[in-house]
Design a protein around this motif. Structure first.
Motif, short mmCIF file in Angstrom:
data_model
loop_
_atom_site.label_atom_id
_atom_site.label_comp_id
_atom_site.label_asym_id
_atom_site.label_seq_id
_atom_site.Cartn_x
_atom_site.Cartn_y
_atom_site.Cartn_z
N VAL A 75 -1.58 0.73 -3.26
CA VAL A 75 -2.24 1.00 -1.98
C VAL A 75 -2.93 2.36 -1.98
CG1 VAL A 75 -0.68 -0.46 -0.62
CG2 VAL A 75 -0.15 1.97 -0.92
N THR A 76 -3.83 2.52 -1.04
CA THR A 76 -4.46 3.80 -0.76
C THR A 76 -3.96 4.25 0.60
OG1 THR A 76 -6.43 3.17 -2.00
CG2 THR A 76 -6.65 5.00 -0.45
N VAL A 77 -3.56 5.50 0.69
CA VAL A 77 -3.02 6.05 1.93
C VAL A 77 -3.91 7.21 2.36
CG1 VAL A 77 -1.01 7.18 2.96
CG2 VAL A 77 -0.69 5.38 1.25
N ARG A 78 -4.29 7.20 3.64
CA ARG A 78 -5.13 8.26 4.19
C ARG A 78 -4.60 8.71 5.53
NH1 ARG A 78 -10.64 9.01 2.60
NH2 ARG A 78 -10.84 9.78 4.72
N CYS A 79 -4.89 9.96 5.85
CA CYS A 79 -4.60 10.50 7.18
C CYS A 79 -5.79 11.34 7.59
CB CYS A 79 -3.32 11.33 7.15
SG CYS A 79 -2.79 11.83 8.79
N VAL A 91 -2.91 2.60 5.64
CA VAL A 91 -2.48 2.08 4.34
C VAL A 91 -3.39 0.89 4.05
CG1 VAL A 91 -0.61 1.02 3.02
CG2 VAL A 91 -0.09 2.80 4.72
N THR A 92 -4.11 0.99 2.93
CA THR A 92 -5.03 -0.08 2.55
C THR A 92 -4.58 -0.65 1.21
OG1 THR A 92 -6.82 1.09 3.67
CG2 THR A 92 -7.44 -0.67 2.14
N GLY A 93 -4.42 -1.97 1.18
CA GLY A 93 -3.99 -2.66 -0.02
C GLY A 93 -5.11 -3.50 -0.60
N PRO A 94 -4.79 -4.34 -1.56
CA PRO A 94 -5.81 -5.15 -2.22
C PRO A 94 -6.54 -6.12 -1.28
CG PRO A 94 -3.62 -5.55 -3.18
CD PRO A 94 -3.47 -4.52 -2.12
N HIS A 95 -5.94 -6.45 -0.16
CA HIS A 95 -6.55 -7.39 0.78
C HIS A 95 -7.05 -6.72 2.05
CE1 HIS A 95 -5.21 -10.50 -1.89
NE2 HIS A 95 -3.98 -10.04 -1.83
N GLY A 96 -7.18 -5.41 2.02
CA GLY A 96 -7.69 -4.69 3.19
C GLY A 96 -6.64 -3.82 3.85
N ARG A 97 -6.95 -3.38 5.05
CA ARG A 97 -6.07 -2.47 5.79
C ARG A 97 -4.80 -3.20 6.21
NH1 ARG A 97 -8.54 1.24 10.40
NH2 ARG A 97 -9.45 2.22 8.57
N LEU A 133 0.22 11.51 -1.94
CA LEU A 133 -0.21 10.27 -2.60
C LEU A 133 -1.70 10.26 -2.94
CD1 LEU A 133 1.83 7.80 -0.37
CD2 LEU A 133 2.38 8.56 -2.70
N ALA A 134 -2.37 11.40 -2.80
CA ALA A 134 -3.82 11.47 -2.93
C ALA A 134 -4.33 11.21 -4.35
CB ALA A 134 -4.33 12.82 -2.43
#
Length: 155
Positions: A75-79, A91-97, A133-134
């Motif tokens: 996943v990609t994690v952003r704030c 939290v964005t995974g392989p199928h989107g947010r 996690l960047a």
């Protein structure tokens, strides 16, 4: 770890506390022992708030919010700062947010001239987690350290 579904974590805001996180339910109970990451207990006054954790178990680095859990390698994690003094944690995974959490941004104590970016990170678990996690290097280092574990903080 005592059981395969329990992991002992350090309280993110209270370094004198340890918690056992039940990976299945997302519930926490007081615990002692070697820590394998950090947990931010759900604020009692916040309706709908859930416990959040960043930890290592079963050879992987995980992010958990309530009963939902993500392998940090997938996943990609952003704030990000959002409108009206809020933040948006995603939290964005392989199928989107998969998670979009809007919450009030921490407000510094009034008249604290020493309040800086490090204090701001300490006040905001989600921003801290996104920062940790960047990059792949940060995730690898965190995973290695959390799998080994660390002793309880003295306070």
């Amino acid at each position: 770890m005592r059981d395969s579904h329990i992991v002992v974590l350090q309280d993110y805001g209270r370094h004198d506390r340890g918690w056992a996180l039940d990976l299945r339910s997302g519930r926490i109970t007081p615990a002692a022992g070697r820590r394998h990451g950090f947990v931010r207990p759900a604020p009692q006054a916040a309706e709908g708030a859930r416990t959040a954790a960043l930890f290592a178990a079963r050879g992987r680095l995980w992010l958990q919010y309530g009963e939902r859990r993500w392998d940090c390698a997938t996943v990609t994690v952003r704030c990000d700062a959002a409108a009206g003094g809020t933040r948006l944690f995603t939290v964005t995974g392989p199928h989107g947010r998969e998670l979009a959490l809007r919450y009030p941004a921490p407000v510094p104590e009034p008249f604290d001239p020493a309040y800086d970016a490090i204090d701001a990170l300490e006040d905001d678990f989600f921003r801290w987690a996104a920062d940790r996690l960047a990059t792949a290097e940060r995730r690898r280092a965190l995973r290695a350290g959390y799998l080994t574990g660390f002793p309880p903080s003295a306070g």
